[in-house]
Design an enzyme around this catalytic site. Structure first.
Site, PDB file in Angstrom:
ATOM      1  N   HIS A  11       9.092  -8.403   4.542  1.00 17.56           N
ATOM      2  CA  HIS A  11       8.504  -7.281   3.797  1.00 17.56           C
ATOM      3  C   HIS A  11       9.547  -6.174   3.731  1.00 17.56           C
ATOM      4  O   HIS A  11       9.669  -5.353   4.636  1.00 17.56           O
ATOM      5  CB  HIS A  11       7.222  -6.805   4.512  1.00 17.56           C
ATOM      6  N   HIS A  13      11.504  -3.738   0.663  1.00 15.60           N
ATOM      7  CA  HIS A  13      11.753  -3.327  -0.732  1.00 15.60           C
ATOM      8  C   HIS A  13      13.215  -2.948  -0.822  1.00 15.60           C
ATOM      9  O   HIS A  13      13.641  -1.994  -0.155  1.00 15.60           O
ATOM     10  CB  HIS A  13      10.873  -2.128  -1.092  1.00 15.60           C
ATOM     11  N   HIS A 191       0.541  -6.438  -1.556  1.00 20.45           N
ATOM     12  CA  HIS A 191       0.211  -5.377  -0.615  1.00 20.45           C
ATOM     13  C   HIS A 191      -1.306  -5.192  -0.692  1.00 20.45           C
ATOM     14  O   HIS A 191      -1.860  -5.033  -1.796  1.00 20.45           O
ATOM     15  CB  HIS A 191       0.867  -4.057  -1.026  1.00 20.45           C
ATOM     16  N   GLU A 194      -3.408  -1.560   3.209  1.00 18.47           N
ATOM     17  CA  GLU A 194      -2.482  -0.593   3.817  1.00 18.47           C
ATOM     18  C   GLU A 194      -3.244   0.732   3.878  1.00 18.47           C
ATOM     19  O   GLU A 194      -3.625   1.167   4.958  1.00 18.47           O
ATOM     20  CB  GLU A 194      -1.203  -0.459   2.971  1.00 18.47           C
ATOM     21  N   ASP A 272       9.909  -2.579   5.659  1.00 22.22           N
ATOM     22  CA  ASP A 272       9.336  -1.989   4.436  1.00 22.22           C
ATOM     23  C   ASP A 272      10.387  -1.229   3.620  1.00 22.22           C
ATOM     24  O   ASP A 272      10.956  -1.793   2.693  1.00 22.22           O
ATOM     25  CB  ASP A 272       8.147  -1.090   4.792  1.00 22.22           C
TER      26      ASP A 272
HETATM   27  N1  HPA Z   1       3.255   0.281  -0.164  1.00 26.92           N
HETATM   28  C1  HPA Z   1       3.110   0.250  -1.489  1.00 26.92           C
HETATM   29  N2  HPA Z   1       4.129   0.319  -2.317  1.00 26.92           N
HETATM   30  C2  HPA Z   1       5.364   0.391  -1.818  1.00 26.92           C
HETATM   31  C3  HPA Z   1       5.574   0.423  -0.452  1.00 26.92           C
HETATM   32  C4  HPA Z   1       4.456   0.354   0.414  1.00 26.92           C
HETATM   33  O1  HPA Z   1       4.541   0.384   1.658  1.00 26.92           O
HETATM   34  N3  HPA Z   1       6.899   0.529  -0.295  1.00 26.92           N
HETATM   35  C5  HPA Z   1       7.482   0.522  -1.499  1.00 26.92           C
HETATM   36  N4  HPA Z   1       6.547   0.439  -2.433  1.00 26.92           N
HETATM   37 ZN    ZN Z   2       5.830  -2.490   1.186  1.00 22.37          ZN
END
Ligand code: HPA
Ligand code: ZN
Length: 334
Positions: A11, A13, A191, A194, A272
């Site tokens: 995970h 980005h 996702h 969260e 992340d």
């Molecule tokens: N959540 C949602 N979108 C995102 C995240 C995340 O943690 N990081 C980068 N884009």
């Molecule tokens: Zn993410």
């Protein structure tokens, strides 16, 4: 212990690995003006109260990425961090719409990232997969157009994902494009849970047919869901430092990762957006181990989970697990 054991990151980005120093040098290279005077000022701006407050700054920062070389440099810097942290396999997200919406072509983004990943395999021995994410705050039609535009590169990606503002943008908004992606042979992740409710995790599973849930920390609100995730061995890619930075938990000692492990969930630890959230994968492991009092056996389980939850071929997965087991055994014998 964490430094010396191999691991997979699932995970991540790639746009979230943009360090302020690189942001400044790319801004200069591309003659773009930044709303900050110094690297220190950028870091000071990284105080977030919610997912949205982070996303606003994150999308603004990505504007310095213009050329294929920029995407290469971004990705290469992350791979060098992988080598330091003993990440031997990584499955990275990228957000094409963040770039195509400001006139950067899909190919510029993809080819820059992929060229660095190929070099990472050759020069650093790090294997990787690419997952294309749709921005959920944009329309389903937009996602569908992006999917159509990305067709020439589908065979070079492992799957599709879903990110950006979760609340008010449920997984079911993207059922159709995920169906198309699965028909094209791509795996699905999203996702969910969260900031959004456990219900969104159910939707990601049932509507988008995801094989893995990104974050998913809200699953503990629903016992039936936990049972489903355990029975079906659906992995969750948890990002502890991210969750604290975005106020999903008040502090790391309040994080539910240990409870999730104790419930038998296949949990993994990931970074992340490490440049924005104060640490790469080993920083996440170290801080979480301390805050939650995880013993070595729990860390070892998390590392095993990282390979089991990956999209590696069976033989590669087995090879990594065997090496991890040997190294862990050697450390335990010392
Ligand atoms: N959540 C949602 N979108 C995102 C995240 C995340 O943690 N990081 C980068 N884009
Ligand atoms: Zn993410």
């Amino acid at each position: 212990m964490i430094d010396s054991l191999p691991k997979a990151e699932l995970h991540l980005h790639i746009e979230g690995t943009l360090e302020p120093e690189l942001m400044f040098s790319l801004a200069e290279r591309n003659a773009i003006s930044l709303p900050y005077q110094s690297v220190e000022e950028v870091r000071a701006a990284y105080q977030f109260s919610s997912l949205q407050s982070f996303l606003d700054i994150y999308y603004a920062g990505a504007k310095v990425l213009q050329t294929e070389q920029d995407f290469y440099d971004l990705t290469w810097a992350y791979l060098e961090r992988c080598q330091k942290d003993n990440v031997v396999h990584t499955e990275i997200f990228f957000d094409p719409q963040t770039h195509t919406d400001r006139g950067i072509s899909f190919g510029t983004v993809f080819e820059g990232i992929d060229a660095a990943l190929q070099d990472g395999k050759k020069q650093l021995g790090i294997s990787s997969h690419i997952i294309m994410c749709f921005l959920r705050h944009l329309s389903a039609e937009d996602a569908m157009n992006t999917f159509a535009m990305s067709k020439p590169w589908h065979h070079r990606m492992i799957g599709v994902g879903l990110d950006s503002s979760e609340q008010g943008n449920p997984p079911r908004k993207f059922t159709e494009v995920f169906e198309k992606a699965r028909q094209a042979g791509l795996k699905a992740v999203a996702h969910a849970g969260e900031e959004g409710p456990a219900e969104y995790i159910w939707e990601a599973l049932k509507e988008l047919k995801v094989l893995r849930v990104d974050h998913g920390v809200r699953c503990l609100d629903d016992d039936r869901l936990v049972q489903y995730l355990v029975e079906n061995r659906i992995p969750l890619t948890v990002c502890p430092l991210s969750n604290v930075k975005l106020c999903v938990f008040d502090s790391l000692s309040d994080h539910n990762l240990k409870q999730m492990l104790d419930r038998g969930l296949c949990v993994t630890v990931n970074s992340d957006d490490p440049s924005y959230f104060g640490g790469y994968i080993n920083d996440n492991f170290r801080a979480t181990q301390t805050a939650l009092g995880l013993d070595n056996q729990a860390v070892y389980q998390l590392l095993r989970n990282s390979f089991n939850a990956s999209f590696l071929e069976h033989s590669e997965r087995a090879r990594h697990l065997a090496r991890l087991d040997t190294l862990y055994q050697e450390l335990s014998d010392d």
